[in-house]
Design a protein around this motif. Structure first.
Motif, mmCIF file in Angstrom:
data_model
loop_
_atom_site.group_PDB
_atom_site.id
_atom_site.type_symbol
_atom_site.label_atom_id
_atom_site.label_comp_id
_atom_site.label_asym_id
_atom_site.label_seq_id
_atom_site.Cartn_x
_atom_site.Cartn_y
_atom_site.Cartn_z
ATOM 1 N N GLY A 52 0.845 -1.191 0.000
ATOM 2 C CA GLY A 52 0.000 0.000 0.000
ATOM 3 C C GLY A 52 0.878 1.236 0.000
ATOM 4 N N LEU A 53 0.539 2.214 -0.861
ATOM 5 C CA LEU A 53 1.354 3.429 -0.938
ATOM 6 C C LEU A 53 0.501 4.651 -0.637
ATOM 7 N N LEU A 54 1.021 5.502 0.245
ATOM 8 C CA LEU A 54 0.358 6.766 0.553
ATOM 9 C C LEU A 54 1.386 7.864 0.332
ATOM 10 N N LEU A 55 1.018 8.878 -0.464
ATOM 11 C CA LEU A 55 1.959 9.961 -0.693
ATOM 12 C C LEU A 55 1.357 11.242 -0.119
ATOM 13 N N PHE A 56 2.117 11.864 0.793
ATOM 14 C CA PHE A 56 1.653 13.106 1.410
ATOM 15 C C PHE A 56 2.445 14.277 0.842
ATOM 16 N N ASP A 57 1.769 15.395 0.612
ATOM 17 C CA ASP A 57 2.472 16.559 0.079
ATOM 18 C C ASP A 57 3.189 17.304 1.202
ATOM 19 N N LYS A 58 3.791 18.453 0.837
ATOM 20 C CA LYS A 58 4.586 19.187 1.823
ATOM 21 C C LYS A 58 3.735 19.679 2.990
ATOM 22 N N GLU A 59 2.451 19.899 2.715
ATOM 23 C CA GLU A 59 1.557 20.348 3.799
ATOM 24 C C GLU A 59 1.023 19.154 4.598
ATOM 25 N N ARG A 60 1.558 17.986 4.273
ATOM 26 C CA ARG A 60 1.164 16.749 4.946
ATOM 27 C C ARG A 60 -0.305 16.402 4.722
ATOM 28 N N LYS A 61 -0.732 16.689 3.477
ATOM 29 C CA LYS A 61 -2.077 16.250 3.084
ATOM 30 C C LYS A 61 -1.903 15.112 2.080
ATOM 31 N N LEU A 62 -2.768 14.115 2.193
ATOM 32 C CA LEU A 62 -2.659 12.948 1.322
ATOM 33 C C LEU A 62 -3.031 13.321 -0.107
ATOM 34 N N LEU A 101 -1.979 10.993 -2.844
ATOM 35 C CA LEU A 101 -2.004 9.775 -3.667
ATOM 36 C C LEU A 101 -2.191 8.555 -2.768
ATOM 37 N N ALA A 102 -3.063 7.672 -3.190
ATOM 38 C CA ALA A 102 -3.242 6.395 -2.490
ATOM 39 C C ALA A 102 -3.503 5.348 -3.555
ATOM 40 N N ASN A 103 -2.852 4.215 -3.467
ATOM 41 C CA ASN A 103 -3.044 3.201 -4.519
ATOM 42 C C ASN A 103 -4.156 2.213 -4.147
ATOM 43 N N PRO A 104 -4.581 1.403 -5.123
ATOM 44 C CA PRO A 104 -5.703 0.485 -4.866
ATOM 45 C C PRO A 104 -5.476 -0.446 -3.670
ATOM 46 N N GLN A 105 -4.188 -0.803 -3.422
ATOM 47 C CA GLN A 105 -3.900 -1.695 -2.309
ATOM 48 C C GLN A 105 -4.335 -1.064 -0.975
ATOM 49 N N ILE A 106 -4.199 0.263 -0.886
ATOM 50 C CA ILE A 106 -4.639 0.988 0.315
ATOM 51 C C ILE A 106 -6.148 0.813 0.492
ATOM 52 N N GLU A 107 -6.874 0.944 -0.648
ATOM 53 C CA GLU A 107 -8.331 0.772 -0.585
ATOM 54 C C GLU A 107 -8.668 -0.624 -0.064
ATOM 55 N N ILE A 123 -11.707 1.217 2.116
ATOM 56 C CA ILE A 123 -12.266 2.563 1.943
ATOM 57 C C ILE A 123 -11.888 3.064 0.545
ATOM 58 N N GLU A 124 -12.811 3.821 -0.114
ATOM 59 C CA GLU A 124 -12.467 4.356 -1.437
ATOM 60 C C GLU A 124 -11.496 5.508 -1.271
ATOM 61 N N LYS A 125 -10.571 5.602 -2.229
ATOM 62 C CA LYS A 125 -9.529 6.608 -2.035
ATOM 63 C C LYS A 125 -10.062 8.039 -2.107
#
Lengths: 134, 516
Positions: B179-189, B191-197, B202-204
């Motif tokens: 599962g991959l989660l990418l947070f931006d500089k403001e620490r907001k999500l 990107l999330a890949n299907p494995q995270i879902e 939960i839907e991304k």
């Protein structure tokens, strides 16, 4: 050589030690050694019998094997921890296994010591008991 | 006569006018910036202006009387003249001009047919326009156009490449089993890949754009958000449990992009299967230990109690036999212990709870238990410790003790009576070195490579004794390497062997800080 069925051997004023061990020979040797040391014994060959016995006659210390039929040592530890009458009884594990994971688990369930049978002599078991209950 | 005079005056005035007209034309002719010349019907240059002189390199005097074919290509000029004869004039025709120095200049020629009063052909006017600059500009333009096209092509292929890369990255991200989660500089999500879902059920769309704080209340997220913290702390293979049955390993990676703060990638690796296998292995080793050790412990205890007189008096002869049996049984126990150690080494979790320890103490305790055996075999034993106190090392005390025991055991076993064993400790600043030197049988040259492999026993020692399991040095090397140390040796047949091992020093302070 006296043999035990499930039961109690009385010795007034003596400290009571419960043994839960399914290996007959080990049991016999321990029994000889402990009686010679003047302890009173409560003996069971599996966890279920053992729990019944210690609920009835509260021992001063328990020597507990891990792999036993019907109910194993870990289950005994778990049940004793939940029981206010039993949770304060000092427990020494005597086992043929002894992986760090297992020792940790036993410690978390309240065991005071873990002896790997092949690494200890019967005399050292006595020493460990004395360390716990003087 | 008066009339005649008047006529004369008129003629003279006309002649004057004609003269000034001729001058006017000549001036105009000379002034014209375009090369102009007059050609006779016989294709001889009759007149040319200074501009013509300039472009051809021929002086005005020089050009007059020259054949046109000296200056232009005969065929080209012939066809131009023919066309002029047919049409009367040509507005523009591109041909080449040959200068005096032989240079070819592209020009555009305009022509006009000159006719006499009777309609007879009296010559041709030629006006030339130098195309060199225009050609040059044209070429430049073509080149510019070409390079523009190239740039466009490059941009297009770059765009395609980027698109291909993007598609590749996306398909990796989408099909990644982690599962991959990418947070931006403001620490907001973002990107999330299907494995995270799949992991969180939960839907991304429901999580994208959220901060850690906003993710925390969502079902299943709290163990992750607790671990990461609002700022997304560095993590490496930290285990968390989701929904009771899903074991995940969390790692975070800061993605450098130049600013003060970077994007953060959080990787969730499913280790549920590994956990199950690990548990099965623990159970298997536990059972194997039980099965293998049970008879041995019963024998050990029986023999011990016999020897201790707990089971009655025994004769001296009986004692001797029982003692030998006890030793054999101990050997069997050691072999089983080695085998169980190997199983655990191969499971990859042999090191257990390292603590900051004084290495000298560990070695000293092993020395204590071996000293007597060395003297019994009449082997001189020395233990050298440096004058300055050694720094503490982070080690699994029991395992490092086992390492030292294994080396002592080999030294004792393979050093003949009358020999010498020297154990020394050394502070190498970044590591502590332990050396065990013996004057034993040595390791055969051709078998030096195999010394640390499992179940290996050298030829020469097999002849000496058949007791060893061939696991000691295999276990030893694994323990040393698990601590980040190294082990090596020098050996000469018949003279002896030195084993060296190092254990890295980690500053207590660093360790202390690590927990924060």
């Amino acid at each position: 050589m006296s043999t035990f069925l499930y039961g109690v051997k009385y010795n007034n004023m003596a400290q009571k030690i419960a043994i839960m061990e399914d290996e007959e020979l080990i049991l016999n040797l321990l029994e000889r050694k402990l009686i010679k040391e003047g302890y009173e014994l409560l003996v069971a060959r599996n966890g279920e019998e053992g729990l019944k016995l210690i609920k009835e006659k509260k021992p001063d210390l328990l020597l507990l094997d891990i792999i036993m039929p019907i109910k194993g040592g870990f289950e005994v530890l778990e049940e004793m921890q939940k029981d206010d009458n039993l949770k304060d009884i000092p427990i020494i594990i005597i086992s043929n296994s002894g992986q760090p994971v297992e020792i940790d688990k036993a410690q978390k369930l309240g065991a005071k010591d873990w002896l790997i049978k092949t690494d200890f002599d019967p005399q050292e078991v006595i020493d460990k008991i004395k360390k716990q209950i003087g | 006569m008066a009339v005649e005079k008047k006529e004369d005056e008129k003629i003279s005035t006309l002649l004057e006018d004609l003269d000034s007209l001729e001058n006017y034309i000549r001036d105009l002719f000379a002034f014209l910036p375009l090369p102009v010349f007059l050609l006779s019907p016989a294709k001889i240059i009759l007149e040319a202006n200074p501009a013509f002189e300039q472009i051809t390199g021929y002086g005005v005097e020089e050009s007059i009387g020259k054949s046109i074919e000296d200056i232009f290509n005969a065929e080209e000029i012939e066809s131009l003249i023919q066309e002029t004869l047919e049409k009367g004039s040509i507005r523009a025709k591109a041909i080449f001009l040959k200068t005096k120095s032989g240079e070819k200049i592209p020009i555009s020629a305009a022509t006009m047919l000159r006719k006499g009063e009777e309609g007879d052909i009296v010559g041709y006017f030629f006006s030339l326009f130098n195309l060199t600059d225009i050609k040059k500009k044209e070429n430049e333009l073509i080149n510019t156009q070409k390079s523009l096209l190239n740039i466009l092509e490059d941009t297009e292929s770059a765009r395609k490449e980027v698109e291909t890369e993007r598609n590749k990255t996306l398909s990796i991200v989408n099909n990644f089993t982690d599962g991959l989660l990418l947070f931006d500089k403001e620490r907001k999500l973002f990107l999330a890949n299907p494995q995270i879902e799949k992991f969180f059920g939960i839907e991304k769309e429901k999580i994208i754009g959220r901060s850690i704080k906003e993710l925390a209340p969502l079902p299943g997220f709290s163990s992750l958000t607790d671990l990461l913290g609002e700022e997304i702390k560095e993590a490496f293979r930290k285990e968390i449990i989701f929904k009771e049955k899903l074991n995940l390993e969390v790692s975070t990676i800061s993605i450098a992009s130049g600013g003060e703060k970077n994007e953060a990638l959080v990787i969730l690796h499913d280790i549920t299967r590994e956990k199950i296998v690990e548990k099965m292995k623990t159970e298997f080793v536990s059972l194997a230990a039980h099965q293998l050790r049970t008879p041995l412990s019963a024998i050990k205890w029986t023999l011990r109690m016999l020897l201790d007189g707990d089971l009655g008096e025994i004769t001296r002869e009986q004692r001797e036999f029982i003692e030998k049996s006890y030793t054999s049984n101990e050997r069997m126990i050691n072999l089983i212990n080695d085998l169980l150690d190997v199983t655990r080494i191969e499971e990859g979790r042999y090191l257990y709870k390292p603590v900051m320890t004084d290495i000298e103490k560990i070695v000293q305790s092993v020395v204590k238990s071996y000293k007597e055996e060395f003297s019994r075999k009449d082997i001189k034993f020395k233990f050298k410790v440096p004058a300055n106190k050694l720094p503490k090392v982070l080690v699994d005390v029991e395992k490092v003790g086992l390492v030292v025991e294994n080396l002592f055991d080999n030294a004792l076993r393979y050093t003949p009576s009358g020999g010498e064993v020297i154990v020394s400790l050394k502070d190498n600043k970044k590591e502590i070195e332990i050396s065990v030197k013996d004057s034993g049988v040595g390791i055969p040259e051709e078998q030096k490579e195999k010394i640390f492999t499992k179940f290996f026993r050298a030829n020469n020692i097999l002849r000496l004794d058949t007791e060893g399991s061939g696991l000691g040095l295999f276990i030893t090397r694994n323990i040393v390497e698990a601590h980040g140390g190294k082990i090596w040796f020098e050996s000469e047949m018949g003279k002896g062997t030195v084993f060296h091992l190092t254990l890295p020093i980690k500053k207590e302070f660093e360790e202390f800080l690590k927990d924060f």
